[in-house]
Write an enzyme that holds these catalytic residues in place. Structure first.
Site, PDB file in Angstrom:
ATOM      1  CB  SER A 147      -0.866  -0.018   1.265  1.00 49.46           C
ATOM      2  OG  SER A 147      -1.498   1.224   1.492  1.00 49.46           O
ATOM      3  CE1 TYR A 160      -4.325  -1.895   5.227  1.00 54.69           C
ATOM      4  CE2 TYR A 160      -3.235   0.219   4.894  1.00 54.69           C
ATOM      5  CZ  TYR A 160      -3.886  -0.893   4.385  1.00 54.69           C
ATOM      6  OH  TYR A 160      -4.088  -1.000   3.028  1.00 54.69           O
TER       7      TYR A 160
END
Length: 256
Positions: A147, A160
């Site tokens: 990401s 995350y």
């Protein structure tokens, strides 16, 4: 590129919806045989691949569980007899909370463990069981899903962000370990992509969606199909000298 993927076999984790679904469809259009590994089967995805004349296997899989991942890879080998590519995509966003605020939340440790178990350990487990088959074949390509949060920080998303940074470390290490074995291992780093995950984050609230769009220099969310095309390219012959790379597919977010 079309003929290169014909009759090749690809595993896609988190393949029922979102980016994984789009990637499964992209590979299927090029003639690849697909294993979709996910917690939930999506009949629309399966039926669409079959309608193209493609072969597809669904394997129920929690990527944080070694037995599930091992079974998913062995089911693929038993049914199709080979494994050429993998897109290790399954992931969750976890709960949003600052590190300091987590001190008052008894569930915060569980959230951290679950997020890193799926997003990071899950990719390690997938490569652990995928790589021996590729090594035996003397070739293969793996793409792991990181990401933009694998390259920069985001307040309130410690688990995350940590997991997605870790994906890049795993990818680089695995790429170096297998560079002389005919196996290439890369990562994609999506920006804000219009998927069920972003719908959960925004609650489909238009104002919240616009806030995320404003973070993108292109002033829009990306589409799952745009990530899928990057994954396909990284697995293709055109990327034959690319390994250990983290490709940003982020509308220019990280260019700023």
């Amino acid at each position: 590129m079309d003929s290169y993927f014909k009759n090749k076999v690809v595993i896609i984790t988190g393949g029922s919806f979102g980016i994984g679904q789009a990637t499964a469809m992209a590979f299927a259009r090029l003639g690849a045989t697909i294993t979709i590994a996910d917690l939930q089967e999506n009949s629309q995805t399966m039926d669409a691949i079959k309608a193209m004349g493609g072969q597809v296997l669904f394997s129920p899989c929690d990527v944080s569980q070694s037995k599930d991942v091992k079974a998913m890879v062995y089911q693929t080998m038993d049914k199709f007899g080979r494994l050429d590519f993998a897109f290790n995509n399954a992931g969750i966003e976890g709960k949003t909370q600052t590190i300091a605020d987590s001190s008052e939340d008894d569930s915060s440790e569980e959230n951290f463990d679950k997020t890193t178990a799926i997003n990071l350990k899950g990719i390690w487990l997938c490569m652990k069981y995928q790589l021996p088959h590729m090594i035996n074949a003397g070739k293969g390509a793996i793409v792991n899903c990181s990401s933009v949060a694998g390259k920069i920080g985001f307040p309130g998303a410690a688990a995350y962000v940590a997991s997605k940074h870790g994906v890049l470390g795993l990818t680089k290490t695995a790429a170096l370990e297998n560079a002389q074995r005919g196996i290439r291992i890369n990562a994609v780093c999506p920006g804000v992509i219009k998927t069920p995950m972003i719908d959960r984050v925004t609650g489909k609230n238009k104002e919240a969606e616009h806030q995320y769009e404003s973070l993108e220099p292109m002033n829009r969310m990306g589409l799952p199909q745009e990530i899928a095309q990057a994954v396909v390219w990284l697995c293709s012959e055109e990327a034959s000298f690319v390994t250990g790379h983290a490709m940003d597919v982020d509308g220019g977010w990280l260019a700023g």
